[in-house]
Write a protein that holds these residues in place. Structure first.
Motif, PDB file in Angstrom:
ATOM      1  N   VAL A 131      46.792  37.049  43.299  1.00  0.00           N
ATOM      2  CA  VAL A 131      46.876  36.983  44.759  1.00  0.00           C
ATOM      3  C   VAL A 131      45.942  38.034  45.346  1.00  0.00           C
ATOM      4  O   VAL A 131      45.935  39.183  44.892  1.00  0.00           O
ATOM      5  N   ALA A 132      45.176  37.646  46.367  1.00  0.00           N
ATOM      6  CA  ALA A 132      44.124  38.510  46.911  1.00  0.00           C
ATOM      7  C   ALA A 132      43.078  38.758  45.838  1.00  0.00           C
ATOM      8  O   ALA A 132      42.685  39.896  45.555  1.00  0.00           O
ATOM      9  N   ALA A 133      42.622  37.664  45.226  1.00  0.00           N
ATOM     10  CA  ALA A 133      41.686  37.748  44.102  1.00  0.00           C
ATOM     11  C   ALA A 133      40.323  38.268  44.508  1.00  0.00           C
ATOM     12  O   ALA A 133      39.509  38.606  43.638  1.00  0.00           O
ATOM     13  N   GLY A 134      40.040  38.335  45.794  1.00  0.00           N
ATOM     14  CA  GLY A 134      38.778  38.897  46.253  1.00  0.00           C
ATOM     15  C   GLY A 134      37.585  38.134  45.710  1.00  0.00           C
ATOM     16  O   GLY A 134      37.486  36.917  45.840  1.00  0.00           O
ATOM     17  N   THR A 135      36.694  38.848  45.041  1.00  0.00           N
ATOM     18  CA  THR A 135      35.472  38.236  44.503  1.00  0.00           C
ATOM     19  C   THR A 135      35.654  37.713  43.084  1.00  0.00           C
ATOM     20  O   THR A 135      34.696  37.248  42.473  1.00  0.00           O
ATOM     21  N   GLY A 136      36.867  37.831  42.541  1.00  0.00           N
ATOM     22  CA  GLY A 136      37.170  37.174  41.268  1.00  0.00           C
ATOM     23  C   GLY A 136      37.109  38.027  40.021  1.00  0.00           C
ATOM     24  O   GLY A 136      37.363  37.523  38.927  1.00  0.00           O
ATOM     25  N   TYR A 137      36.812  39.328  40.163  1.00  0.00           N
ATOM     26  CA  TYR A 137      36.671  40.158  38.965  1.00  0.00           C
ATOM     27  C   TYR A 137      37.964  40.228  38.160  1.00  0.00           C
ATOM     28  O   TYR A 137      37.970  40.032  36.937  1.00  0.00           O
ATOM     29  N   GLY A 138      39.074  40.511  38.818  1.00  0.00           N
ATOM     30  CA  GLY A 138      40.348  40.609  38.123  1.00  0.00           C
ATOM     31  C   GLY A 138      40.722  39.320  37.427  1.00  0.00           C
ATOM     32  O   GLY A 138      41.219  39.322  36.290  1.00  0.00           O
ATOM     33  N   ALA A 139      40.489  38.206  38.095  1.00  0.00           N
ATOM     34  CA  ALA A 139      40.776  36.896  37.497  1.00  0.00           C
ATOM     35  C   ALA A 139      39.925  36.681  36.257  1.00  0.00           C
ATOM     36  O   ALA A 139      40.397  36.128  35.246  1.00  0.00           O
ATOM     37  N   ALA A 140      38.667  37.114  36.309  1.00  0.00           N
ATOM     38  CA  ALA A 140      37.777  36.950  35.159  1.00  0.00           C
ATOM     39  C   ALA A 140      38.248  37.778  33.966  1.00  0.00           C
ATOM     40  O   ALA A 140      38.195  37.319  32.824  1.00  0.00           O
ATOM     41  N   VAL A 141      38.729  38.996  34.221  1.00  0.00           N
ATOM     42  CA  VAL A 141      39.237  39.830  33.138  1.00  0.00           C
ATOM     43  C   VAL A 141      40.458  39.184  32.500  1.00  0.00           C
ATOM     44  O   VAL A 141      40.578  39.117  31.267  1.00  0.00           O
TER      45      VAL A 141
END
Length: 222
Positions: A89-99
């Motif tokens: 949630v609040a993934a922003g530009t996607g860095y956390g999701a990519a990790v």
């Protein structure tokens, strides 16, 4: 160009070795993902030089890319399991999701800011093609893919939105987020469903900025 790439690669390695590993992050999947993924590509060009700084990096409109150490410690506390269903949630530009995807999770990345969605949409297909990027109000979560084994909120909140708690798997579900305790200090917490509702366990103190759209509505007194 090759010199710039080398400089970023060196900064990435130093980020892991000096910020992440010394702060109780031992999961080899997290360390490998953060050592490999080009964090600078998940930032607006003007902020790329700050990609590996030991701080929250401004993304615009009151949003931030979370400090590397805080983000990594949240993932360490989550005790990630292979093929878990995760909502960011609040993934922003996607860095956390990519990790998270690099750690073997099945990831849905929820964002509502059009500018941040545009960056995520340009980077994720190359760096983490398995991530499902979706757009919608952060407080509503993404119920069509629920229940989730893990929900990660990438920014501080005063309260856990009830809709997010309702989307946790009743048995395996847990939620990780920085929570503003008194409006001044923030504590990273792990939340799990209990018989009495959502139970929060403090993990460590941090200074993560709040997510503007998830601020508690002001109460007017007369």
């Amino acid at each position: 160009m090759s010199t710039e790439i080398d400089l970023f690669a060196d900064a990435r390695s130093r980020m892991v070795d000096s910020q992440v590993r010394p702060n109780k992050v031992t999961d080899p999947r997290i360390l490998a993902a953060m050592r490999r993924l080009p964090r600078e590509r998940f930032l607006p060009a003007a902020a790329a030089a700050l990609a590996y700084a030991d701080e929250d990096v401004p993304l615009g409109h009151g949003r931030y890319l979370m400090e590397p150490m805080v983000f990594a410690r949240l993932l360490q506390a989550a005790m990630l399991q292979e093929q878990e269903r995760v909502l960011v949630v609040a993934a922003g530009t996607g860095y956390g999701a990519a990790v998270l995807a690099a750690c073997g999770c099945r990831v849905v990345a929820l964002e509502e800011d059009p500018a941040l969605l545009a960056v995520a949409g340009s980077v994720l297909p190359d760096q983490a093609p398995g991530v499902t990027l979706v757009s919608g109000p952060l407080a509503a979560g993404w119920p069509s893919h629920a229940p989730y084994d893990l929900i990660l909120i990438e920014g501080a909140v005063q309260d856990i939105p009830p809709a997010l708690a309702a989307q946790l798997h009743q048995e395996t579900g847990r939620l990780l987020a920085p929570v503003c305790r008194d409006g001044r200090t923030t504590c990273a917490v792990q939340a799990e469903m209990t018989a009495g509702g959502l139970g929060l366990t403090p993990i460590f103190d941090c200074a993560t900025p709040p997510i503007p759209s998830l601020r508690r509505a002001p109460v007017f007194q007369f």
